[in-house]
Design a protein around this motif. Structure first.
Motif, PDB file in Angstrom:
ATOM      1  N   SER A  87       0.869  -1.169   0.000  1.00 47.30           N
ATOM      2  CA  SER A  87       0.000   0.000   0.000  1.00 47.30           C
ATOM      3  C   SER A  87       0.907   1.220   0.000  1.00 47.30           C
ATOM      4  CB  SER A  87      -0.928  -0.029   1.225  1.00 47.30           C
ATOM      5  OG  SER A  87      -1.802   1.055   1.233  1.00 47.30           O
ATOM      6  N   GLY A  88       0.628   2.192   0.871  1.00 47.49           N
ATOM      7  CA  GLY A  88       1.570   3.297   1.031  1.00 47.49           C
ATOM      8  C   GLY A  88       1.128   4.586   0.381  1.00 47.49           C
ATOM      9  N   SER A  89       2.017   5.203  -0.381  1.00 50.32           N
ATOM     10  CA  SER A  89       1.794   6.570  -0.860  1.00 50.32           C
ATOM     11  C   SER A  89       1.237   6.635  -2.274  1.00 50.32           C
ATOM     12  CB  SER A  89       3.092   7.373  -0.772  1.00 50.32           C
ATOM     13  OG  SER A  89       4.109   6.738  -1.521  1.00 50.32           O
ATOM     14  N   GLY A  90       0.352   5.712  -2.607  1.00 47.61           N
ATOM     15  CA  GLY A  90      -0.261   5.738  -3.928  1.00 47.61           C
ATOM     16  C   GLY A  90      -0.763   4.364  -4.338  1.00 47.61           C
ATOM     17  N   GLU A  91      -0.966   4.192  -5.642  1.00 50.12           N
ATOM     18  CA  GLU A  91      -1.502   2.950  -6.193  1.00 50.12           C
ATOM     19  C   GLU A  91      -0.360   1.977  -6.478  1.00 50.12           C
ATOM     20  OE1 GLU A  91      -3.260  -0.197  -7.715  1.00 50.12           O
ATOM     21  OE2 GLU A  91      -4.235   1.368  -6.543  1.00 50.12           O
ATOM     22  N   PRO A  92      -0.258   0.871  -5.723  1.00 47.46           N
ATOM     23  CA  PRO A  92       0.895  -0.033  -5.859  1.00 47.46           C
ATOM     24  C   PRO A  92       1.029  -0.697  -7.228  1.00 47.46           C
ATOM     25  CG  PRO A  92      -0.754  -0.958  -4.372  1.00 47.46           C
ATOM     26  CD  PRO A  92      -1.158   0.460  -4.637  1.00 47.46           C
ATOM     27  N   THR A  93      -0.086  -0.861  -7.966  1.00 45.50           N
ATOM     28  CA  THR A  93       0.033  -1.510  -9.277  1.00 45.50           C
ATOM     29  C   THR A  93       0.697  -0.602 -10.310  1.00 45.50           C
ATOM     30  OG1 THR A  93      -2.200  -0.831  -9.986  1.00 45.50           O
ATOM     31  CG2 THR A  93      -1.992  -2.952  -8.859  1.00 45.50           C
ATOM     32  N   LEU A  94       0.922   0.667  -9.978  1.00 48.52           N
ATOM     33  CA  LEU A  94       1.673   1.540 -10.870  1.00 48.52           C
ATOM     34  C   LEU A  94       3.158   1.173 -10.896  1.00 48.52           C
ATOM     35  CD1 LEU A  94       0.058   5.016 -10.063  1.00 48.52           C
ATOM     36  CD2 LEU A  94      -0.043   3.806 -12.255  1.00 48.52           C
ATOM     37  N   ALA A  95       3.628   0.443  -9.891  1.00 43.10           N
ATOM     38  CA  ALA A  95       5.041   0.038  -9.830  1.00 43.10           C
ATOM     39  C   ALA A  95       5.308  -1.093 -10.819  1.00 43.10           C
ATOM     40  CB  ALA A  95       5.396  -0.402  -8.417  1.00 43.10           C
ATOM     41  N   LEU A  96       6.170  -0.829 -11.769  1.00 42.67           N
ATOM     42  CA  LEU A  96       6.496  -1.839 -12.792  1.00 42.67           C
ATOM     43  C   LEU A  96       7.128  -3.091 -12.199  1.00 42.67           C
ATOM     44  CD1 LEU A  96       7.946   0.022 -15.918  1.00 42.67           C
ATOM     45  CD2 LEU A  96       6.092  -1.662 -15.889  1.00 42.67           C
ATOM     46  N   ASN A  97       7.774  -2.936 -11.059  1.00 41.24           N
ATOM     47  CA  ASN A  97       8.458  -4.072 -10.433  1.00 41.24           C
ATOM     48  C   ASN A  97       7.615  -4.744  -9.348  1.00 41.24           C
ATOM     49  OD1 ASN A  97       8.704  -1.728  -8.885  1.00 41.24           O
ATOM     50  ND2 ASN A  97      10.740  -2.227  -8.111  1.00 41.24           N
ATOM     51  N   LEU A  98       6.306  -4.548  -9.383  1.00 38.17           N
ATOM     52  CA  LEU A  98       5.435  -5.144  -8.369  1.00 38.17           C
ATOM     53  C   LEU A  98       5.594  -6.661  -8.307  1.00 38.17           C
ATOM     54  CD1 LEU A  98       3.182  -4.877  -6.253  1.00 38.17           C
ATOM     55  CD2 LEU A  98       1.524  -5.014  -8.144  1.00 38.17           C
ATOM     56  N   ALA A  99       5.626  -7.322  -9.465  1.00 40.46           N
ATOM     57  CA  ALA A  99       5.761  -8.783  -9.486  1.00 40.46           C
ATOM     58  C   ALA A  99       7.076  -9.219  -8.856  1.00 40.46           C
ATOM     59  CB  ALA A  99       5.653  -9.309 -10.916  1.00 40.46           C
ATOM     60  N   SER A 123      -8.079  -0.652  -8.360  1.00 36.56           N
ATOM     61  CA  SER A 123      -8.736  -1.402  -9.445  1.00 36.56           C
ATOM     62  C   SER A 123      -8.620  -0.766 -10.825  1.00 36.56           C
ATOM     63  CB  SER A 123     -10.226  -1.630  -9.149  1.00 36.56           C
ATOM     64  OG  SER A 123     -10.437  -2.152  -7.867  1.00 36.56           O
ATOM     65  N   THR A 124      -8.021   0.415 -10.944  1.00 34.44           N
ATOM     66  CA  THR A 124      -8.036   1.118 -12.226  1.00 34.44           C
ATOM     67  C   THR A 124      -7.136   0.494 -13.287  1.00 34.44           C
ATOM     68  OG1 THR A 124      -6.343   2.662 -11.430  1.00 34.44           O
ATOM     69  CG2 THR A 124      -8.651   3.334 -11.196  1.00 34.44           C
ATOM     70  N   LEU A 125      -6.175  -0.318 -12.867  1.00 29.93           N
ATOM     71  CA  LEU A 125      -5.254  -0.914 -13.841  1.00 29.93           C
ATOM     72  C   LEU A 125      -5.511  -2.403 -14.067  1.00 29.93           C
ATOM     73  CD1 LEU A 125      -3.749   1.781 -13.052  1.00 29.93           C
ATOM     74  CD2 LEU A 125      -1.643   0.574 -13.580  1.00 29.93           C
ATOM     75  N   ASP A 128      -5.185  -4.253 -17.426  1.00 31.49           N
ATOM     76  CA  ASP A 128      -3.848  -4.529 -17.954  1.00 31.49           C
ATOM     77  C   ASP A 128      -3.451  -5.959 -17.583  1.00 31.49           C
ATOM     78  OD1 ASP A 128      -1.048  -4.740 -18.336  1.00 31.49           O
ATOM     79  OD2 ASP A 128      -0.746  -2.613 -17.937  1.00 31.49           O
ATOM     80  N   LYS A 129      -3.190  -6.768 -18.580  1.00 30.57           N
ATOM     81  CA  LYS A 129      -2.846  -8.177 -18.355  1.00 30.57           C
ATOM     82  C   LYS A 129      -1.616  -8.318 -17.463  1.00 30.57           C
ATOM     83  CE  LYS A 129      -1.684 -12.439 -20.841  1.00 30.57           C
ATOM     84  NZ  LYS A 129      -1.472 -13.052 -22.179  1.00 30.57           N
ATOM     85  N   LEU A 130      -0.620  -7.456 -17.660  1.00 33.60           N
ATOM     86  CA  LEU A 130       0.605  -7.552 -16.864  1.00 33.60           C
ATOM     87  C   LEU A 130       0.337  -7.223 -15.394  1.00 33.60           C
ATOM     88  CD1 LEU A 130       3.240  -5.968 -19.280  1.00 33.60           C
ATOM     89  CD2 LEU A 130       2.814  -8.389 -18.817  1.00 33.60           C
ATOM     90  N   VAL A 131      -0.583  -6.312 -15.147  1.00 28.20           N
ATOM     91  CA  VAL A 131      -0.954  -5.993 -13.765  1.00 28.20           C
ATOM     92  C   VAL A 131      -1.652  -7.190 -13.128  1.00 28.20           C
ATOM     93  CG1 VAL A 131      -2.474  -4.573 -12.321  1.00 28.20           C
ATOM     94  CG2 VAL A 131      -1.069  -3.503 -14.095  1.00 28.20           C
ATOM     95  N   ARG A 132      -2.569  -7.810 -13.864  1.00 27.96           N
ATOM     96  CA  ARG A 132      -3.267  -8.983 -13.327  1.00 27.96           C
ATOM     97  C   ARG A 132      -2.288 -10.127 -13.052  1.00 27.96           C
ATOM     98  NH1 ARG A 132      -6.650  -7.818 -17.645  1.00 27.96           N
ATOM     99  NH2 ARG A 132      -6.229  -9.837 -18.641  1.00 27.96           N
ATOM    100  N   GLN A 133      -1.311 -10.291 -13.935  1.00 34.44           N
ATOM    101  CA  GLN A 133      -0.307 -11.332 -13.726  1.00 34.44           C
ATOM    102  C   GLN A 133       0.515 -11.056 -12.478  1.00 34.44           C
ATOM    103  OE1 GLN A 133       1.852 -11.367 -17.453  1.00 34.44           O
ATOM    104  NE2 GLN A 133       0.429 -12.792 -18.416  1.00 34.44           N
ATOM    105  N   ALA A 134       0.877  -9.811 -12.268  1.00 35.76           N
ATOM    106  CA  ALA A 134       1.643  -9.456 -11.069  1.00 35.76           C
ATOM    107  C   ALA A 134       0.823  -9.720  -9.813  1.00 35.76           C
ATOM    108  CB  ALA A 134       2.066  -7.988 -11.136  1.00 35.76           C
ATOM    109  N   LEU A 135      -0.428  -9.295  -9.827  1.00 36.24           N
ATOM    110  CA  LEU A 135      -1.287  -9.477  -8.660  1.00 36.24           C
ATOM    111  C   LEU A 135      -1.578 -10.944  -8.369  1.00 36.24           C
ATOM    112  CD1 LEU A 135      -3.861  -6.574  -9.130  1.00 36.24           C
ATOM    113  CD2 LEU A 135      -2.055  -6.737  -7.415  1.00 36.24           C
ATOM    114  N   SER A 136      -1.479 -11.781  -9.382  1.00 36.64           N
ATOM    115  CA  SER A 136      -1.749 -13.213  -9.182  1.00 36.64           C
ATOM    116  C   SER A 136      -0.750 -13.854  -8.232  1.00 36.64           C
ATOM    117  CB  SER A 136      -1.737 -13.958 -10.529  1.00 36.64           C
ATOM    118  OG  SER A 136      -0.411 -14.034 -11.052  1.00 36.64           O
ATOM    119  N   ILE A 137       0.390 -13.218  -8.015  1.00 37.81           N
ATOM    120  CA  ILE A 137       1.416 -13.751  -7.100  1.00 37.81           C
ATOM    121  C   ILE A 137       0.983 -13.570  -5.652  1.00 37.81           C
ATOM    122  CG2 ILE A 137       3.836 -13.522  -6.380  1.00 37.81           C
ATOM    123  CD1 ILE A 137       4.377 -12.375  -9.225  1.00 37.81           C
ATOM    124  N   ALA A 138       0.192 -12.527  -5.388  1.00 42.36           N
ATOM    125  CA  ALA A 138      -0.223 -12.211  -4.021  1.00 42.36           C
ATOM    126  C   ALA A 138      -1.228 -13.233  -3.492  1.00 42.36           C
ATOM    127  CB  ALA A 138      -0.828 -10.819  -3.970  1.00 42.36           C
TER     128      ALA A 138
END
Length: 199
Positions: A87-99, A123-125, A128-138
């Motif tokens: 979480s933190g100071s904005g939308e975490p899925t904006l980070a390209l290195n989230l995965a 939820s705004t991103l 984006d398939k790459l965002v969904r793929q990154a979130l799938s790790i969580a």
């Protein structure tokens, strides 16, 4: 309701906490965005105040190596944890290195007891398939949905002009169909001085 625990804050702001959550227990926070608040929303209720940089452009904010170093320092202290929350100071899925950060976090905290990973997203991103793929790790993903009308979305979440409610709902639906983990919907309710019209 949460209460802060007396754990020294690391030298850098990427990792913070601990916070005791009534839902998830002892939570360590990861902020992959950094000191300039950056989000695709500018919610009227945001604890950060007005967002400094509004965007939907994903980018690298904090190097993965820096966050890994901070997490390893925490792990060495063997502080009992239940969950690591992104979480933190904005939308975490904006980070390209989230995965990368999610994968490293799960590796660092896999022993002696498995620590869950949780991402809070607006939820705004999700389109984006790459965002969904990154979130799938969580292990847990909490998606935001504050309004069910475009008018209220504009009033409450104050998104960028390119963001609309149908696309948000479509993204949430698509993510739910693909995601194998635990998904929750987070909704903040209130008048916010906007009247009592339909949400």
């Amino acid at each position: 309701m949460s209460e802060s625990l007396s754990v020294e804050k690391p030298h850098c702001t990427a990792v913070y906490g601990l916070v005791k959550s009534w839902r998830f227990g002892r939570s360590l926070g990861i902020d992959p965005i950094g000191i300039i608040s950056t989000c695709s929303f500018n919610c009227v209720y945001c604890q950060l105040g007005n967002i400094q940089h509004q965007t939907t452009q994903r980018q690298m904010f904090i190097p993965t190596s820096q966050i890994i170093s901070e997490l390893q320092a925490i792990a060495l202290r063997q502080i009992p944890l239940d969950v690591v929350t992104f979480s933190g100071s904005g939308e975490p899925t904006l980070a390209l290195n989230l995965a990368e950060i999610l994968t490293a976090t799960k590796e660092i905290f896999k022993e002696p007891a498995v620590v869950l990973t949780k991402v809070l997203t607006n939820s705004t991103l999700l389109g984006d398939k790459l965002v969904r793929q990154a979130l799938s790790i969580a292990d847990i993903v909490a998606v935001k949905l504050d309004a069910v009308s475009s008018n209220k979305l504009q009033q409450i979440n104050r998104p960028l002009e390119t963001i609309d409610l149908p696309n948000i709902i479509e993204g949430i639906t698509q993510f739910r169909q693909e995601y194998q983990g635990r998904m929750a919907i987070q909704t903040v309710t209130g008048d916010w001085g906007l009247g009592t019209g339909d949400w």
